[in-house]
Design an enzyme around this catalytic site. Structure first.
Site, PDB file in Angstrom:
ATOM      1  N   HIS A  24       0.869  -1.179   0.000  1.00 28.03           N
ATOM      2  CA  HIS A  24       0.000   0.000   0.000  1.00 28.03           C
ATOM      3  C   HIS A  24       0.905   1.228   0.000  1.00 28.03           C
ATOM      4  O   HIS A  24       1.827   1.330   0.825  1.00 28.03           O
ATOM      5  CB  HIS A  24      -0.863   0.041   1.256  1.00 28.03           C
ATOM      6  N   GLU A  67      -1.987   6.013  -0.453  1.00 29.26           N
ATOM      7  CA  GLU A  67      -3.418   6.048  -0.096  1.00 29.26           C
ATOM      8  C   GLU A  67      -3.627   7.314   0.734  1.00 29.26           C
ATOM      9  O   GLU A  67      -4.330   8.228   0.315  1.00 29.26           O
ATOM     10  CB  GLU A  67      -3.787   4.781   0.709  1.00 29.26           C
ATOM     11  N   ASP A  69     -11.089  -3.800  -1.707  1.00 29.61           N
ATOM     12  CA  ASP A  69     -10.358  -3.473  -0.471  1.00 29.61           C
ATOM     13  C   ASP A  69     -10.962  -4.190   0.746  1.00 29.61           C
ATOM     14  O   ASP A  69     -10.524  -5.290   1.076  1.00 29.61           O
ATOM     15  CB  ASP A  69     -10.293  -1.954  -0.274  1.00 29.61           C
ATOM     16  N   ASP A  70     -11.954  -3.591   1.379  1.00 29.37           N
ATOM     17  CA  ASP A  70     -12.614  -4.178   2.559  1.00 29.37           C
ATOM     18  C   ASP A  70     -14.125  -4.074   2.351  1.00 29.37           C
ATOM     19  O   ASP A  70     -14.789  -3.219   2.956  1.00 29.37           O
ATOM     20  CB  ASP A  70     -12.197  -3.414   3.819  1.00 29.37           C
TER      21      ASP A  70
HETATM   22  N1  ADE Z   1      -5.913  -2.841   5.920  1.00 28.83           N
HETATM   23  C1  ADE Z   1      -7.125  -3.164   5.435  1.00 28.83           C
HETATM   24  N2  ADE Z   1      -7.534  -2.241   4.543  1.00 28.83           N
HETATM   25  C2  ADE Z   1      -6.555  -1.318   4.453  1.00 28.83           C
HETATM   26  C3  ADE Z   1      -6.375  -0.124   3.708  1.00 28.83           C
HETATM   27  N3  ADE Z   1      -7.280   0.333   2.855  1.00 28.83           N
HETATM   28  N4  ADE Z   1      -5.243   0.575   3.899  1.00 28.83           N
HETATM   29  C4  ADE Z   1      -4.319   0.137   4.757  1.00 28.83           C
HETATM   30  N5  ADE Z   1      -4.444  -0.956   5.473  1.00 28.83           N
HETATM   31  C5  ADE Z   1      -5.550  -1.698   5.326  1.00 28.83           C
HETATM   32 ZN    ZN Z   2      -6.029  -2.241   1.246  1.00 33.04          ZN
END
Ligand code: ADE
Ligand code: ZN
Length: 334
Positions: A197, A200, A278-279
């Protein structure tokens, strides 16, 4: 369902940026809390969803790590991943690369073996039930030490032939990629692919570090690279894949509104952008929801949606012949 919805769902695609712990839906969180006798600080599923209002990445991470506490057994990890694969298959995903955060579990006393065996059994089932292929990405938590990352890499040793890559996630600001240069070099020496990552919330300098110090094969997110023209040129020249996550960017305030999302600008600049979830349980949608929301907010054309799907195969950690086969199938589908 509109024509565009069906087009998006039917489009064969790969998911490259998915934290399996981030696919824990509130309903499953409650079921696992009950099964394992774990107390959770919510009275109802609605209560959980109401807590999902985040001002930044850290707000989310605090809730995400707390939610993961209901995951206690191999069966829990199996059920979590099986639920993800069912949804991904419905969204046209034919290959998924799942990030998992071993330290979130080993630091609670859950053995590495329990996590990875549960995930691997769900991956084998998904291949058999849905024909979906998948790979694992072991992600280091960047707010923890280099030493802890090395210990996690060592714990993975018995499963190295079942793990495709290492990644780097968690709190970005204040935890630059350089902190993990040595552990990424050790992972590369073991034959693992590399992703991190970067950009972001962190500055373009972190994207440079991921390239120059970690030697990553792809960048997760990468939004803030757009602030630096020379960096954009380099990412284009090197054919670097960016795993972009529109609904995550909206929910974590990386963009103020999806109407401001740079996904089409990335494509216009020649960046190898992809769309991912992502989540999904925390950000309000799986991969097709992300394609759909980005398409609606930015007026993406079908040609752009196809380009995003093509990029997802090209940027995957699959071998070259498998990538070529996926691209042929995508062309045949169209
Ligand atoms: N862990 C889970 N999702 C994340 C994200 N978007 N950025 C950083 N860590 C994460
Ligand atoms: Zn992520």
């Amino acid at each position: 369902m509109t024509d565009l919805d069906s087009f998006i769902r039917a489009l064969p695609k790969a998911e490259l940026h998915l934290h399996i712990e981030g696919s824990l839906e509130p309903e499953l969180m409650f079921a696992l809390a009950e099964r394992n006798g774990v107390a959770i600080p919510y009275a109802s599923v609605e209560d959980v969803r109401a807590a999902y209002a985040f001002g930044n990445l850290q707000d989310f991470l605090d809730i995400y790590y707390a939610g993961a506490d209901v995951l206690r057994t191999s069966q829990d990890f199996h059920d979590l991943a099986a639920a993800y694969f069912d949804r991904a298959t419905a969204d046209g995903v034919v290959h998924a690369e799942l990030m998992f955060d071993p330290q979130t579990h080993t630091d609670r006393g859950i053995p590495f073996a329990m996590v990875v065996e549960g995930l691997l059994s769900a991956m084998a089932d998904a291949q058999a039930r849905h024909g979906i292929s998948s790979a694992l990405i072991l992600s280091f938590l960047r707010h923890l030490s280099e030493e802890a990352a090395f210990a996690t890499l060592a714990a993975a040793d018995p499963w190295l032939d079942r793990i495709a890559a290492v990644g780097l996630d968690s709190s970005e600001n204040g935890h630059p990629p350089e902190k993990f240069a040595r552990v990424f070099a050790a992972a590369a020496a073991k034959g693992l692919r590399l992703t991190a990552h970067a950009g972001e919330e962190g500055p373009p300098a972190y994207v440079y570090q991921a390239l120059d110090l970690l030697h990553v094969d792809r960048i997760d997110h990468g939004n803030r690279a757009l602030e630096d023209d020379a960096l954009v040129d380099r990412l284009v020249r090197e054919g670097m894949t960016l795993t972009v996550c529109p609904l995550s960017n909206l929910k974590l305030c990386v963009v103020p509104d999806l109407a401001d999302h740079p996904i089409d600008r990335m494509l216009d600049l020649g960046l190898r952008a992809t769309i991912n979830s992502d989540d999904p349980a925390y950000f309000g949608g799986y991969i097709a929801d992300n394609y759909r929301a980005a398409a609606a907010a930015r007026g993406l054309t079908r040609a752009q949606l196809v380009q995003l799907a093509r990029n997802s195969f090209i940027g995957s950690f699959l071998p070259a012949d498998a990538i070529a086969a996926h691209l042929e199938r995508l062309d045949a589908h169209l």
